[in-house]
Design a protein around this motif. Structure first.
Motif, PDB file in Angstrom:
ATOM      1  N   LEU A 136      46.352-111.638  32.442  1.00  0.00           N
ATOM      2  CA  LEU A 136      44.850-111.624  32.073  1.00  0.00           C
ATOM      3  C   LEU A 136      44.567-112.967  31.184  1.00  0.00           C
ATOM      4  O   LEU A 136      43.096-112.927  31.580  1.00  0.00           O
ATOM      5  N   ILE A 194      41.533-105.461  37.846  1.00  0.00           N
ATOM      6  CA  ILE A 194      42.350-106.733  36.896  1.00  0.00           C
ATOM      7  C   ILE A 194      41.491-108.363  36.790  1.00  0.00           C
ATOM      8  O   ILE A 194      41.536-108.525  35.271  1.00  0.00           O
ATOM      9  N   TRP A 231      50.818-108.902  43.008  1.00  0.00           N
ATOM     10  CA  TRP A 231      49.879-108.495  42.024  1.00  0.00           C
ATOM     11  C   TRP A 231      50.755-109.249  40.480  1.00  0.00           C
ATOM     12  O   TRP A 231      50.195-110.106  39.702  1.00  0.00           O
TER      13      TRP A 231
END
Length: 389
Positions: A161, A307, A331
């Motif tokens: 992230l 996300i 993903w």
């Protein structure tokens, strides 16, 4: 250093502050390693298990905690007792609670060897050797002169992230991008989309409301999804674990570990993604969508929105959980393995039987691979050429 063994869950309460302090400096620490999670887990699943939690102190300061338990399991050769983590694969990884897991585990293992053995195997599972553990478990067992066998246990999908959404999306495959963007367009045609995220900071900050109404929405969606007919015994609403999940939700809200995501379509609850979060690391526990509201890609849409939002608010890592990698391929940015370390007791007859059986199995597998290689060579195919077909 000295060490204390605790066998009753209620007696751990006096170590709560130390536990929370140590968890905050534990490499890769998670909500699953908290006393809050263990207390609820033990309340629901303590039967046929015996708690053995080791509290390590240095000059009267608690420096590490190793939660373990003795569990009776069945094998093809009979039942045996294993000394393992009180975890049952609810998350991806587990280990000692300490800034120095290696030293903490070694001290605990030394005492375990010196005390009366109530186990046939030491079986430490869900160890991320190549990640946050960084080999600490293996080194601790070596330093304690505990010979062990290492097995791959599972694989977990991660999303990094620490990047912006556009960069992340550009790094997906063409099909992955197309699938997600199509879901955005198709769902938008059916009504107004609303994404909401509930993340209480915990009782310490006066923000421990579990918002049972939101959790009940997740349950309602789960019943309408494939989970409603699942027989695995692990889904959010399955009768065997539903109350465990509810109780854990309450505990996680007080701890500040709840991360609840909902997607609404024209005002109707349509999809959920229920997670735990600790220090910027998000663990995706359960997710689902209501096909009666829409079947145009609600799950994909919510995953993408979640996300993106995580990247915007500064989360570090999304753990999508172990297994089912094919369903997560669009993903994840990396896949990491977890391992299992097994030490056979030197005094247990059952351990000797299991160890002998394991050696025979290893020999048979090696023999088979040797014969297979010879067969390829005899037929004019090398290992390289065979692997390419």
């Amino acid at each position: 250093m000295d060490i204390i063994e605790v066998n009753e869950i209620k007696d751990l309460e006096s170590y709560r502050n130390d536990w929370n302090r140590l968890l905050s400096v534990t490499p890769g620490g998670s909500f699953f390693q908290s006393l809050d999670w263990l207390a609820i887990y033990w309340q629901h699943f303590h039967e046929k298990q015996y708690l053995r939690v080791f509290v390590v102190r240095d000059a009267n300061e608690v420096t590490g905690i190793v939660p373990l338990c003795v569990r009776r399991i069945k094998t093809k050769l009979g039942s045996c007792s294993i000394l393992t983590y009180p975890f049952d694969d609810w998350g991806s990884y587990y280990g000692p609670v300490s800034a120095d897991p290696e030293t903490t585990l070694k001290v605990a293992l030394d005492l375990i060897q010196a005390s009366q053995q109530d186990w046939d195997l030491i079986d430490l599972r869900c160890v991320d050797t190549d990640g946050f553990d960084a080999g600490a478990t293996e080194r601790a067992m070596d330093a304690s002169n505990l010979s062990c066998k290492k097995f791959e246990w599972d694989q977990t999908a991660y999303v990094d992230l620490n990047q912006d959404w556009d960069t992340y999306l550009a790094g997906r495959s063409g099909k992955a991008r197309q699938t997600y963007l199509r879901a955005e367009k198709r769902v938008a045609k059916e009504g107004e989309i609303e994404f909401m995220r509930y993340r209480p900071r915990g009782e310490e900050y006066g923000d421990g409301d579990p918002r049972r109404d939101l959790y009940e929405i997740c349950e309602a969606i789960a019943r309408q999804s494939w989970q409603g007919n699942s027989t695995t015994g692990t889904t959010l609403t399955h009768e065997k674990v539903a109350q465990f999940f509810r109780d854990t939700h309450e505990s996680a809200a007080r701890f500040g570990a709840v991360d609840l995501n909902l997607l609404y379509l024209s005002g109707k609850p349509a999809a959920f993604n229920y997670n735990y979060i600790y220090q910027g690391r998000v663990y995706s526990l359960r997710m689902g969508f209501d096909p009666a509201v829409s079947n145009k890609g609600l799950g994909r849409l919510l995953m993408g929105r979640m996300i993106r939002n995580s990247m915007e608010i500064g989360d570090q890592l999304l753990d999508i959980g172990p297994g089912s990698l094919d369903a997560k391929k669009y993903w994840y940015t990396s896949v990491e393995s977890s391992y299992r370390y097994v030490h056979y007791s030197q005094v247990s007859k059952m351990a000797k039987v299991l160890q002998t059986s394991s050696r025979i199995a290893d020999w048979c597998r090696d023999r088979f691979m040797h014969d297979l290689e010879n067969e390829k060579q005899d037929s004019g195919h090398s290992s390289f050429s065979a692997s390419r077909h």
